[in-house]
Design a protein around this motif. Structure first.
Motif, PDB file in Angstrom:
ATOM      1  N   ASP A 150     -15.168  -4.395 -17.470  1.00  0.00           N
ATOM      2  CA  ASP A 150     -15.486  -5.578 -18.267  1.00  0.00           C
ATOM      3  C   ASP A 150     -15.221  -6.881 -17.534  1.00  0.00           C
ATOM      4  OD1 ASP A 150     -12.777  -5.316 -18.207  1.00  0.00           O
ATOM      5  OD2 ASP A 150     -12.437  -5.746 -20.333  1.00  0.00           O
ATOM      6  N   ASP A 151     -14.990  -6.797 -16.220  1.00  0.00           N
ATOM      7  CA  ASP A 151     -14.717  -7.991 -15.429  1.00  0.00           C
ATOM      8  C   ASP A 151     -15.897  -8.256 -14.500  1.00  0.00           C
ATOM      9  OD1 ASP A 151     -13.294 -10.143 -14.620  1.00  0.00           O
ATOM     10  OD2 ASP A 151     -11.501  -9.035 -14.064  1.00  0.00           O
ATOM     11  N   ASP A 152     -15.918  -9.422 -13.831  1.00  0.00           N
ATOM     12  CA  ASP A 152     -17.018  -9.715 -12.927  1.00  0.00           C
ATOM     13  C   ASP A 152     -16.731  -9.140 -11.545  1.00  0.00           C
ATOM     14  OD1 ASP A 152     -15.518 -11.638 -11.333  1.00  0.00           O
ATOM     15  OD2 ASP A 152     -15.727 -13.017 -13.009  1.00  0.00           O
ATOM     16  N   ASP A 153     -17.750  -9.164 -10.694  1.00  0.00           N
ATOM     17  CA  ASP A 153     -17.644  -8.550  -9.366  1.00  0.00           C
ATOM     18  C   ASP A 153     -16.646  -9.265  -8.475  1.00  0.00           C
ATOM     19  OD1 ASP A 153     -19.527  -6.684 -10.114  1.00  0.00           O
ATOM     20  OD2 ASP A 153     -21.220  -7.790  -9.253  1.00  0.00           O
ATOM     21  N   ASP A 154     -16.373 -10.540  -8.746  1.00  0.00           N
ATOM     22  CA  ASP A 154     -15.466 -11.308  -7.898  1.00  0.00           C
ATOM     23  C   ASP A 154     -14.025 -10.826  -8.024  1.00  0.00           C
ATOM     24  OD1 ASP A 154     -17.584 -12.873  -7.071  1.00  0.00           O
ATOM     25  OD2 ASP A 154     -17.250 -14.395  -8.616  1.00  0.00           O
ATOM     26  N   THR A 155     -13.631 -10.397  -9.208  1.00  0.00           N
ATOM     27  CA  THR A 155     -12.223 -10.072  -9.445  1.00  0.00           C
ATOM     28  C   THR A 155     -11.995  -8.681 -10.007  1.00  0.00           C
ATOM     29  OG1 THR A 155     -12.331 -11.035 -11.673  1.00  0.00           O
ATOM     30  CG2 THR A 155     -11.666 -12.494  -9.870  1.00  0.00           C
ATOM     31  N   GLY A 156     -13.055  -7.905 -10.266  1.00  0.00           N
ATOM     32  CA  GLY A 156     -12.876  -6.622 -10.933  1.00  0.00           C
ATOM     33  C   GLY A 156     -13.246  -5.400 -10.122  1.00  0.00           C
ATOM     34  N   SER A 157     -13.534  -5.549  -8.829  1.00  0.00           N
ATOM     35  CA  SER A 157     -13.947  -4.404  -8.018  1.00  0.00           C
ATOM     36  C   SER A 157     -12.782  -3.455  -7.758  1.00  0.00           C
ATOM     37  CB  SER A 157     -14.507  -4.882  -6.670  1.00  0.00           C
ATOM     38  OG  SER A 157     -15.650  -5.682  -6.854  1.00  0.00           O
ATOM     39  N   ALA A 158     -13.112  -2.173  -7.577  1.00  0.00           N
ATOM     40  CA  ALA A 158     -12.109  -1.212  -7.129  1.00  0.00           C
ATOM     41  C   ALA A 158     -11.735  -1.538  -5.687  1.00  0.00           C
ATOM     42  CB  ALA A 158     -12.662   0.203  -7.227  1.00  0.00           C
ATOM     43  N   TRP A 159     -10.479  -1.286  -5.312  1.00  0.00           N
ATOM     44  CA  TRP A 159     -10.061  -1.556  -3.941  1.00  0.00           C
ATOM     45  C   TRP A 159      -8.996  -0.576  -3.484  1.00  0.00           C
ATOM     46  CZ3 TRP A 159      -4.953  -2.479  -4.361  1.00  0.00           C
ATOM     47  CH2 TRP A 159      -4.464  -3.199  -5.454  1.00  0.00           C
ATOM     48  N   ASN A 160      -8.800  -0.512  -2.161  1.00  0.00           N
ATOM     49  CA  ASN A 160      -7.819   0.373  -1.549  1.00  0.00           C
ATOM     50  C   ASN A 160      -6.916  -0.424  -0.618  1.00  0.00           C
ATOM     51  OD1 ASN A 160      -8.915   3.090  -2.450  1.00  0.00           O
ATOM     52  ND2 ASN A 160     -10.703   2.246  -1.408  1.00  0.00           N
ATOM     53  N   ARG A 161      -5.625  -0.090  -0.659  1.00  0.00           N
ATOM     54  CA  ARG A 161      -4.642  -0.752   0.206  1.00  0.00           C
ATOM     55  C   ARG A 161      -3.735   0.298   0.823  1.00  0.00           C
ATOM     56  NH1 ARG A 161       0.623  -2.173  -0.213  1.00  0.00           N
ATOM     57  NH2 ARG A 161       0.666  -1.345  -2.334  1.00  0.00           N
ATOM     58  N   LEU A 162      -3.410   0.137   2.108  1.00  0.00           N
ATOM     59  CA  LEU A 162      -2.536   1.061   2.834  1.00  0.00           C
ATOM     60  C   LEU A 162      -1.434   0.268   3.517  1.00  0.00           C
ATOM     61  CD1 LEU A 162      -1.914   3.917   4.042  1.00  0.00           C
ATOM     62  CD2 LEU A 162      -3.426   3.275   5.952  1.00  0.00           C
ATOM     63  N   LYS A 163      -0.199   0.748   3.369  1.00  0.00           N
ATOM     64  CA  LYS A 163       0.938   0.129   4.037  1.00  0.00           C
ATOM     65  C   LYS A 163       1.646   1.177   4.883  1.00  0.00           C
ATOM     66  CE  LYS A 163       5.281  -2.345   3.152  1.00  0.00           C
ATOM     67  NZ  LYS A 163       6.159  -2.937   2.100  1.00  0.00           N
ATOM     68  N   LEU A 164       1.842   0.891   6.158  1.00  0.00           N
ATOM     69  CA  LEU A 164       2.559   1.758   7.082  1.00  0.00           C
ATOM     70  C   LEU A 164       3.848   1.075   7.496  1.00  0.00           C
ATOM     71  CD1 LEU A 164      -0.408   2.869   9.389  1.00  0.00           C
ATOM     72  CD2 LEU A 164       0.487   4.041   7.367  1.00  0.00           C
ATOM     73  N   SER A 165       4.938   1.832   7.570  1.00  0.00           N
ATOM     74  CA  SER A 165       6.224   1.210   7.880  1.00  0.00           C
ATOM     75  C   SER A 165       7.086   2.129   8.735  1.00  0.00           C
ATOM     76  CB  SER A 165       6.981   0.871   6.588  1.00  0.00           C
ATOM     77  OG  SER A 165       7.304   2.049   5.866  1.00  0.00           O
ATOM     78  N   ILE A 166       8.027   1.523   9.432  1.00  0.00           N
ATOM     79  CA  ILE A 166       9.052   2.247  10.176  1.00  0.00           C
ATOM     80  C   ILE A 166      10.370   1.508   9.941  1.00  0.00           C
ATOM     81  CG2 ILE A 166       8.470   0.964  12.296  1.00  0.00           C
ATOM     82  CD1 ILE A 166       9.450   3.424  13.877  1.00  0.00           C
ATOM     83  N   SER A 167      11.406   2.250   9.583  1.00  0.00           N
ATOM     84  CA  SER A 167      12.678   1.622   9.251  1.00  0.00           C
ATOM     85  C   SER A 167      13.832   2.401   9.862  1.00  0.00           C
ATOM     86  CB  SER A 167      12.856   1.522   7.730  1.00  0.00           C
ATOM     87  OG  SER A 167      12.827   2.812   7.136  1.00  0.00           O
ATOM     88  N   ALA A 168      14.949   1.715  10.022  1.00  0.00           N
ATOM     89  CA  ALA A 168      16.143   2.333  10.605  1.00  0.00           C
ATOM     90  C   ALA A 168      17.365   1.546  10.158  1.00  0.00           C
ATOM     91  CB  ALA A 168      16.061   2.357  12.130  1.00  0.00           C
ATOM     92  N   PRO A 169      18.515   2.215  10.000  1.00  0.00           N
ATOM     93  CA  PRO A 169      19.738   1.511   9.609  1.00  0.00           C
ATOM     94  C   PRO A 169      20.318   0.719  10.774  1.00  0.00           C
ATOM     95  CG  PRO A 169      20.180   3.837   9.952  1.00  0.00           C
ATOM     96  CD  PRO A 169      18.710   3.674  10.081  1.00  0.00           C
ATOM     97  N   PHE A 170      20.764  -0.501  10.489  1.00  0.00           N
ATOM     98  CA  PHE A 170      21.446  -1.329  11.473  1.00  0.00           C
ATOM     99  C   PHE A 170      22.963  -1.216  11.350  1.00  0.00           C
ATOM    100  CE2 PHE A 170      17.700  -4.543  11.641  1.00  0.00           C
ATOM    101  CZ  PHE A 170      17.023  -3.669  12.473  1.00  0.00           C
TER     102      PHE A 170
END
Length: 262
Positions: A141-161
């Motif tokens: 029910d939204d317009d194409d500018d703000t209502g499209s389906a999307w995909n996001r990927l985040k890759l990370s590497i972490s270590a204790p200091f």
């Protein structure tokens, strides 16, 4: 940039994640704190927003988390995996409480819609490799500018200091990627949006969204109480940084919370 705040707004997403693991008994936790974050990704305005949430974890790995949603998690032998269904982030084109900015007047609001998430971690000694994928469904029910389906990927590497009498300090590096619809939703300016706002039209392509670093300090007080603080920095990549809505390429966030577990 808060999601259940939450700082995603997005897209960090973020911060102050809670790890759902397999438990021998039901576990409950309540979280309360505050975060200083940009009003939207790329904004030079800041807002102090409350952090309130909680989590329920069943003995079979199913969980209900106010930040992620409803899902199932597995964590054993150095490998962790969680799948969940929740709600995507939002962005308002008016300054409304802790969200949105009047600078986006005419851009239209990005409304929340169902989202499917998949998180994975792999331990290599003290180093933890992480990946987080999110798919937001199309909002019919939204317009194409703000209502499209999307995909996001985040890759990370972490270590204790550091780990000792004064708690634990963990550092993390990350990169975030988005498909074309993600970039157009959050950083693009269509011809229609340009006609209604002060921004010129700007088309984008999928790819690298940002690179960032987090520094987390956590301190257990006793078996039930703990406190944590997260400092996060995100540096927007060129495709996002060139957007006319972006006022500041370097985005910083600071959040602190108290956690009660029982």
């Amino acid at each position: 940039m808060l999601r259940s705040l939450s700082l995603s707004l997005t897209s960090f997403c973020l911060f102050l994640p809670s790890n759902s693991v397999h438990a021998e008994d039901w576990r409950y936790s309540l979280r309360a704190g505050a975060a200083s974050v940009p009003r939207y990704s790329g904004s030079d305005e800041r807002v102090m927003a409350p952090l309130l949430g909680g989590e329920i974890v069943s003995p079979y790995g199913f969980f209900l988390d106010t930040q992620k949603g409803l899902g199932w998690a597995y964590d054993e032998d150095g490998f962790g995996l969680s799948v969940y269904v929740g709600a995507s982030d939002v962005r308002k084109d008016r300054k409304t409480g802790f969200k949105g900015s009047d600078e986006l007047d005419g851009m239209g609001s990005i409304k929340s819609r169902p989202a499917i998430g998949l998180d994975g971690t792999y331990h290599m000694g003290p180093i933890i490799l992480g990946a987080s994928f999110e798919h937001a469904l199309e909002k019919d029910d939204d317009d194409d500018d703000t209502g499209s389906a999307w995909n996001r990927l985040k890759l990370s590497i972490s270590a204790p200091f550091y780990e000792g009498d004064h708690g634990k300090v963990v550092g993390s590096l990350n990169s975030q990627f988005g498909d074309g619809d993600y970039m157009r939703t959050w950083y693009g300016v269509s011809t229609g949006q340009a006609s209604r706002s002060k921004f010129k039209a700007y088309d984008t392509q999928g790819g690298l969204v940002s690179r960032g670093a987090d520094l987390t300090w956590s301190l257990p007080i006793n078996d039930q109480w703990s406190v944590s603080t997260v400092l996060a920095v995100q540096y927007l990549a060129k495709e996002a940084a060139d957007s006319p809505i972006v006022e500041r390429r370097m985005q910083t966030s600071l959040a602190g919370q108290v956690v009660y577990s029982f």
